[in-house]
Design a protein around this motif. Structure first.
Motif, PDB file in Angstrom:
ATOM      1  N   UNK A  32       0.797  -6.702   4.553  1.00  0.00           N
ATOM      2  CA  UNK A  32       1.749  -6.659   5.671  1.00  0.00           C
ATOM      3  C   UNK A  32       2.089  -5.213   6.009  1.00  0.00           C
ATOM      4  N   UNK A  33       2.229  -4.932   7.309  1.00  0.00           N
ATOM      5  CA  UNK A  33       2.581  -3.570   7.741  1.00  0.00           C
ATOM      6  C   UNK A  33       3.917  -3.120   7.146  1.00  0.00           C
ATOM      7  N   UNK A  34       4.842  -4.058   6.980  1.00  0.00           N
ATOM      8  CA  UNK A  34       6.154  -3.706   6.452  1.00  0.00           C
ATOM      9  C   UNK A  34       6.087  -3.277   4.993  1.00  0.00           C
ATOM     10  N   UNK A  35       4.965  -3.601   4.337  1.00  0.00           N
ATOM     11  CA  UNK A  35       4.801  -3.243   2.925  1.00  0.00           C
ATOM     12  C   UNK A  35       3.857  -2.068   2.757  1.00  0.00           C
TER      13      UNK A  35
ATOM     14  N   UNK B 114       0.852  -1.192   0.000  1.00  0.00           N
ATOM     15  CA  UNK B 114       0.000   0.000   0.000  1.00  0.00           C
ATOM     16  C   UNK B 114       0.882   1.235   0.000  1.00  0.00           C
ATOM     17  N   UNK B 115       0.558   2.196  -0.873  1.00  0.00           N
ATOM     18  CA  UNK B 115       1.262   3.472  -0.879  1.00  0.00           C
ATOM     19  C   UNK B 115       0.275   4.585  -0.537  1.00  0.00           C
ATOM     20  N   UNK B 116       0.684   5.475   0.384  1.00  0.00           N
ATOM     21  CA  UNK B 116      -0.161   6.602   0.792  1.00  0.00           C
ATOM     22  C   UNK B 116       0.706   7.841   0.929  1.00  0.00           C
ATOM     23  N   UNK B 117       0.083   8.997   0.689  1.00  0.00           N
ATOM     24  CA  UNK B 117       0.838  10.260   0.768  1.00  0.00           C
ATOM     25  C   UNK B 117      -0.079  11.395   1.177  1.00  0.00           C
ATOM     26  N   UNK B 118       0.464  12.310   1.989  1.00  0.00           N
ATOM     27  CA  UNK B 118      -0.171  13.605   2.227  1.00  0.00           C
ATOM     28  C   UNK B 118       0.838  14.667   1.827  1.00  0.00           C
ATOM     29  N   UNK B 119       0.333  15.842   1.449  1.00  0.00           N
ATOM     30  CA  UNK B 119       1.218  16.818   0.827  1.00  0.00           C
ATOM     31  C   UNK B 119       1.443  18.089   1.615  1.00  0.00           C
ATOM     32  N   UNK B 120       0.825  18.259   2.765  1.00  0.00           N
ATOM     33  CA  UNK B 120       1.113  19.451   3.555  1.00  0.00           C
ATOM     34  C   UNK B 120       0.834  19.185   5.027  1.00  0.00           C
ATOM     35  N   UNK B 121       1.244  20.139   5.852  1.00  0.00           N
ATOM     36  CA  UNK B 121       1.160  19.973   7.300  1.00  0.00           C
ATOM     37  C   UNK B 121      -0.281  19.874   7.792  1.00  0.00           C
ATOM     38  N   UNK B 122      -1.194  20.545   7.126  1.00  0.00           N
ATOM     39  CA  UNK B 122      -2.591  20.501   7.575  1.00  0.00           C
ATOM     40  C   UNK B 122      -3.148  19.089   7.448  1.00  0.00           C
ATOM     41  N   UNK B 123      -2.728  18.370   6.395  1.00  0.00           N
ATOM     42  CA  UNK B 123      -3.192  16.999   6.243  1.00  0.00           C
ATOM     43  C   UNK B 123      -2.546  16.084   7.273  1.00  0.00           C
TER      44      UNK B 123
ATOM     45  N   UNK C  65      10.134   0.929  -5.006  1.00  0.00           N
ATOM     46  CA  UNK C  65      10.729   0.384  -6.233  1.00  0.00           C
ATOM     47  C   UNK C  65      11.778  -0.680  -5.896  1.00  0.00           C
ATOM     48  N   UNK C  66      12.601  -0.404  -4.881  1.00  0.00           N
ATOM     49  CA  UNK C  66      13.612  -1.393  -4.488  1.00  0.00           C
ATOM     50  C   UNK C  66      12.964  -2.711  -4.071  1.00  0.00           C
ATOM     51  N   UNK C  67      11.900  -2.631  -3.270  1.00  0.00           N
ATOM     52  CA  UNK C  67      11.219  -3.849  -2.824  1.00  0.00           C
ATOM     53  C   UNK C  67      10.520  -4.551  -3.980  1.00  0.00           C
ATOM     54  N   UNK C  68      10.022  -3.768  -4.945  1.00  0.00           N
ATOM     55  CA  UNK C  68       9.383  -4.377  -6.117  1.00  0.00           C
ATOM     56  C   UNK C  68      10.402  -5.174  -6.921  1.00  0.00           C
ATOM     57  N   UNK C  69      11.607  -4.630  -7.055  1.00  0.00           N
ATOM     58  CA  UNK C  69      12.654  -5.352  -7.785  1.00  0.00           C
ATOM     59  C   UNK C  69      13.056  -6.636  -7.076  1.00  0.00           C
ATOM     60  N   UNK C  70      12.935  -6.630  -5.751  1.00  0.00           N
ATOM     61  CA  UNK C  70      13.282  -7.818  -4.976  1.00  0.00           C
ATOM     62  C   UNK C  70      12.106  -8.773  -4.825  1.00  0.00           C
ATOM     63  N   UNK C  71      10.996  -8.478  -5.522  1.00  0.00           N
ATOM     64  CA  UNK C  71       9.807  -9.352  -5.557  1.00  0.00           C
ATOM     65  C   UNK C  71       9.211  -9.568  -4.165  1.00  0.00           C
ATOM     66  N   UNK C  72       9.166  -8.516  -3.351  1.00  0.00           N
ATOM     67  CA  UNK C  72       8.620  -8.650  -2.003  1.00  0.00           C
ATOM     68  C   UNK C  72       7.094  -8.606  -1.998  1.00  0.00           C
TER      69      UNK C  72
END
Length: 507
Positions: free
Chosen positions: A46-49, A6-15, A71-78
């Motif tokens: 998994x939390x680590x992912x 899972x990938x998540x992102x916030x873009x400023x301090x208010x978020x 990207x590094x983990x994707x290359x390592x097939x995790x």
């Protein structure tokens, strides 16, 4: 039984203060749970992912550490699948988004975006994904325009945008600046020292030696002092739009690079200025005097943009900082410690190193060490005076450089209004024709040289390459720089001399 990232992102301090990250993660976890029920095959999360980027804008993937880890983990097939709430959370630049999609697909990873109902296993991946990412980029650009328009209106009203500068505090109710009694005296001292004859380097050294720090607890640097001396906020004005972000011309080493840099706005009509919007820390007379002194002390920065053999981290100071090129008033090149340039000799007292000398020394050392590894006789790869054809090529290149500099100077005079368009056009045409003729001559001479020096023996060709490139009088600075980058890890300046760490194994 696919493993899901899972990938998540916030873009400023208010978020950051809200539950945006938690919402994105729980949303993806719920979708994974539903997919498990629908397919009868458990989707393992998994939390680590779980990859989270906090407080980073959506327009750049390069600055996101978690994307690089993904990207590094994707290359390592995790993991087998990567999920994100929406493409706007992943990338708001269409090119970046498409590059990342291709990278993940090449790693055998399935890409799922929930808001757009996109699944690379089901959809026409690149086409559909590109459309969605283009819409996300358009929305990002619209948001940027709205934010900028709001900031411009605030500036017209005398309200401040962003964090308060040193010497001021921001009133949260009125959105106006008020004098900070703790740090305002430091600002007055900076102006007083400068107008009384001290340079920005000396001013920063005095403040640091006296134990004075910026409001954020950092050491004072030359850049910080210069910005204070040129900031009209300290005479009570609010100025918005003095700087802007522009794309940087890519270098020859990476023609596809898309970097941006902040530059001063040339069109002063675009700058919003509200005079006397808040109490001043220094009077206008002192501020104007500092501006006049700074204009007088500003010197020619040298051949800006020229490629240097040992800059950009290849040559390191003993303090660990990079060495950068500095020109004296006579135009002589030196390498100096970058941290010393910013923080003064109180931080690092490494003496300047003459660039021509250190470059010649390094090239000689490298040539000798490479010859030892390849078991060449050193005299076989020593630099020899160039042939007549090389001299002719060098002469043509010198003429070409002069013509290009003259053409650039002519354009700058035209852009500044020093000459009219009627004067500019015929002169510019002559320069273009001259440059074209010289480039054609250079190409013809190079063809002759290549025919004369064509070699079938690889060993002799390698010797010839080292002889011509690993020398201070290199025939091609760009190729020599690339060769050094492939051979050398770092060159460290020490009290005893220079220590070269190679990327190849020495015997």
């Amino acid at each position: 039984m696919p493993t899901c990232a899972i990938y998540a992102r916030v873009s400023d301090e208010s978020q950051l203060k809200g539950e945006s990250i938690e919402h994105q993660i729980s949303f993806c976890q719920e979708i994974a749970r539903r997919r498990s029920i629908e397919t009868g095959e458990p989707w393992i999360v998994a939390d680590a992912l779980t990859y989270v980027d906090e407080g980073i804008t959506g327009t750049s993937l390069v600055k996101r550490a978690e994307v690089q880890r993904l990207v590094r983990d994707a290359r390592e097939r995790k993991f087998d699948v990567v999920m994100f709430k929406g493409i706007s959370r992943f990338a708001r630049d269409t090119v970046d988004a498409l590059v990342m999609l291709r990278t993940l697909l090449a790693c055998g990873v399935r890409v799922v975006s929930i808001e757009e109902n996109f699944d690379s296993q089901r959809d026409n991946a690149e086409f559909v994904f590109t459309i969605h990412s283009a819409l996300a980029q358009a929305e990002s650009e619209k948001t940027a325009v709205r934010v900028r328009m709001g900031a411009m209106q605030k500036a017209r009203e005398g309200k401040w945008n962003g964090p308060a500068p040193d010497g001021y505090i921001l009133n949260p109710e009125t959105k106006r600046l008020e004098i900070d009694p703790t740090y305002a005296p430091v600002i007055r001292e900076i102006f007083s020292l400068y107008v009384n004859g001290y340079g920005v380097r000396k001013v920063s050294s005095i403040l640091n030696e006296n134990g004075q720090r910026t409001k954020r607890g950092y050491l004072w640097t030359q850049r910080a002092i210069a910005r204070i001396l040129t900031n009209p906020v300290y005479v009570g004005d609010v100025a918005y739009g003095r700087r802007e972000r522009k794309l940087v011309m890519p270098s020859e080493e990476d023609l596809l690079a898309r970097r941006k840099m902040t530059i001063w706005t040339k069109n002063t009509e675009q700058v919003i200025v509200c005079r006397d919007a808040h109490p001043p820390i220094v009077d206008r007379e002192t501020f104007d005097k500092a501006a006049v002194l700074m204009a007088k002390r500003r010197t020619n920065p040298g051949r800006s943009g020229d490629l240097q053999l040992l800059s950009k981290g290849l040559l390191k100071c003993r303090c660990g900082s990079s060495m950068v090129v500095h020109y004296n008033t006579r135009g002589t090149r030196y390498y100096r410690c970058a941290s010393q340039a910013e923080r003064g000799r109180g931080f690092c007292n490494q003496p300047f190193i003459r660039a021509d000398d250190v470059e010649a020394l390094i090239l000689d050392r490298v040539r000798a060490d490479v010859a030892d590894v390849l078991q060449f006789k050193l005299e076989d790869i020593m630099y020899e005076p160039t042939s007549q054809i090389e001299e002719e090529i060098r002469g043509v290149r010198n003429q070409l450089d002069k013509a290009l500099r003259a053409s650039q100077l002519l354009f700058e005079r035209f852009a500044d209004g020093q000459i009219s368009e009627e004067q500019f056009e015929p002169m510019n045409k002559n320069f273009r024709e001259r440059v074209s003729q010289l480039r054609a001559s250079e190409q013809d001479l190079q063809k002759v040289r290549d025919r004369m020096s064509a070699q079938d023996d690889f060993t002799e060709l390698l010797k010839d390459t080292m002889r011509n490139l690993l020398h201070a009088k290199t025939s091609d600075v760009h190729v020599t720089r690339q060769l050094l980058e492939r051979l050398i890890q770092t060159v460290l300046v020490t009290g005893q001399g220079l220590e070269i760490t190679y990327k190849f194994k020495q015997f």
